[in-house]
Design an enzyme around this catalytic site. Structure first.
Site, PDB file in Angstrom:
ATOM      1  N   GLN A  76      31.625  28.780 -22.572  1.00  0.00           N
ATOM      2  CA  GLN A  76      30.209  29.068 -22.808  1.00  0.00           C
ATOM      3  C   GLN A  76      29.315  27.858 -22.572  1.00  0.00           C
ATOM      4  O   GLN A  76      28.195  27.987 -22.042  1.00  0.00           O
ATOM      5  CB  GLN A  76      30.016  29.581 -24.246  1.00  0.00           C
ATOM      6  CG  GLN A  76      28.620  30.122 -24.506  1.00  0.00           C
ATOM      7  CD  GLN A  76      28.474  30.656 -25.922  1.00  0.00           C
ATOM      8  OE1 GLN A  76      28.597  29.904 -26.892  1.00  0.00           O
ATOM      9  NE2 GLN A  76      28.245  31.955 -26.053  1.00  0.00           N
ATOM     10  N   ALA A  98       0.858  -1.189   0.000  1.00  0.00           N
ATOM     11  CA  ALA A  98       0.000   0.000   0.000  1.00  0.00           C
ATOM     12  C   ALA A  98       0.892   1.236   0.000  1.00  0.00           C
ATOM     13  O   ALA A  98       1.126   1.853   1.034  1.00  0.00           O
ATOM     14  CB  ALA A  98      -0.930   0.008   1.203  1.00  0.00           C
ATOM     15  N   GLU A 103       6.145  10.825  -0.342  1.00  0.00           N
ATOM     16  CA  GLU A 103       4.921  11.640  -0.268  1.00  0.00           C
ATOM     17  C   GLU A 103       4.191  11.683  -1.608  1.00  0.00           C
ATOM     18  O   GLU A 103       3.606  12.691  -1.994  1.00  0.00           O
ATOM     19  CB  GLU A 103       5.217  13.043   0.270  1.00  0.00           C
ATOM     20  CG  GLU A 103       5.629  13.001   1.731  1.00  0.00           C
ATOM     21  CD  GLU A 103       5.355  14.262   2.494  1.00  0.00           C
ATOM     22  OE1 GLU A 103       4.412  14.985   2.131  1.00  0.00           O
ATOM     23  OE2 GLU A 103       6.063  14.509   3.474  1.00  0.00           O
TER      24      GLU A 103
END
Length: 389
Positions: A283, A134, A368
């Site tokens: 660059q 789960a 989360e």
């Protein structure tokens, strides 16, 4: 700290908060970050430093002895700690995660019992939602709570529990009615010292190694009825509302990790010389740095906007919480990876902190709610007509 109405930019008070936590982290948290990672041990010295400065649980309301920091202040604290040590940033983050349910629906008696020791740092708390089968499907949990008289008896195993074993209090979600689907889930506070509570071995993880992640075993754990958080059957809804608020803290953690990596990379490229000049003058590398800085600031501004919505509990918080967490964590993974690239072979070694930051950043895309889940959440909100700009 007072709530704010329509703005989300940090106030002078927020900036003072940032300066204070940055100083503590530079002096007393950052020096322990590499060791916590190397030894996979909870950074006790960092915890004590945060505790002494009241940064271990800044969200606790003043009426319970806390600082009373608003959602943006808490995000800034977590961001600054994560900039120094991602594992340590989980101290305030998980304290908030575990206790938002108390704030949302907990009884006054429950708040009076559990917030004061958190405010002083005598106790920490953890959030027990996930199980082996789960994770994204939190409603599929099997941990049971059965009423026996005035008590509840809990049985089951919670997995992937952050700071398990270190925390004293656990916000546990369990099935109280197996025939009611999500409306059959309730929330409880379980204490570390309750008979029948034990912990598995620490997980061996890729990152955030200084924050223990363990299983929590509940074997005939009997708790009094007044430890239920909210009404019976409201646990799943409380869990989802909690994540709306706390996904903002994960976004803040991601921003902090990314900032730490960018800061280190900028210092490195300014000093490292190849072909007779600093590599910062090339660059190709400048383009990388520009993208890193641009995406980091976009992530920060989205996180702060979501924090303001959390403070106000705006109707579109669900969308913004998911968006901030998803975008900021993706950006953190990209920036930390680029930081390793900018350092070349040195970046791939543990002698430099960016490889740790890259490993730490990965979890922000997972816990989360995975970023795939966040995109589902956002899409549903958009299809439902939210948000409207």
């Amino acid at each position: 700290m007072s709530a704010f109405d329509e703005i989300y930019s940090p106030t002078e008070e927020h900036q003072a908060f940032r300066a204070a936590v940055r100083e503590v982290c530079a002096d007393k948290v950052a020096p322990h970050a590499a060791e916590a990672d190397e030894l996979s041990e909870f950074p006790k010295a960092s915890f004590e430093a945060l505790r002494a400065a009241d940064f271990h649980a800044p969200h606790v309301p003043e009426e319970y002895g806390g600082v009373g920091g608003d959602a943006l202040a808490v995000a800034i604290v977590i961001e600054e700690i994560a900039r120094a040590c991602a594992s340590s940033s989980l101290i305030p983050a998980v304290n908030k995660l575990a206790s938002v349910p108390w704030l949302l629906v907990g009884s006054e008696e429950l708040k009076q019992r559990y917030f004061p020791p958190m405010a002083t740092g005598e106790a920490m708390a953890s959030y027990c939602l996930s199980e082996a089968d789960a994770g994204s499907d939190a409603a599929g949990m099997t941990t049971r709570a059965v009423r026996e008289g005035e008590d509840w008896v809990l049985n089951g195993t919670k997995r992937w529990i952050t700071n398990a074993g270190v925390s004293d209090f656990y916000t546990v979600f369990a099935v109280t009615d197996p025939f009611a689907a999500t409306r059959g889930i309730s929330a409880f506070v379980v204490e570390k010292g309750d008979e029948g509570v034990s912990f598995g071995a620490p997980e061996k993880k890729l990152g955030i190694k200084g924050s223990p992640t363990r299983e929590v075993y509940l074997d005939q754990v009997r708790i009094p009825g007044d430890r239920m958080i909210g009404e019976e059957g409201t646990g799943f809804g409380t869990a989802m509302k909690t994540l709306d608020h706390t996904r903002v803290t994960i976004a803040a953690q991601a921003v902090g990790i990314a900032q730490g990596a960018l800061d280190y990379a900028l210092g490195y490229v300014a000093e490292r010389k190849q072909f007779g000049k600093a590599i910062a003058e090339f660059q190709g590398l400048q383009f990388m740095l520009a993208d890193m800085g641009m995406k980091l600031e976009a992530a920060r501004q989205l996180t702060y906007a979501a924090a303001a919505k959390s403070e106000r509990t705006d109707a579109d918080l669900t969308y913004f919480g998911a968006a901030a967490k998803c975008f900021a964590s993706d950006v953190a993974m990209e920036i930390t990876t680029d930081a390793v690239q900018l350092l070349g072979g040195y970046g791939y070694t543990k002698d430099y902190p960016v490889e740790r930051m890259m490993r730490d950043a990965k979890i922000t895309q997972i816990y989360e709610g995975t970023n795939q889940v966040q995109r589902i959440v956002m899409a549903r909100q958009l299809l439902a007509g939210l948000p409207r700009v």
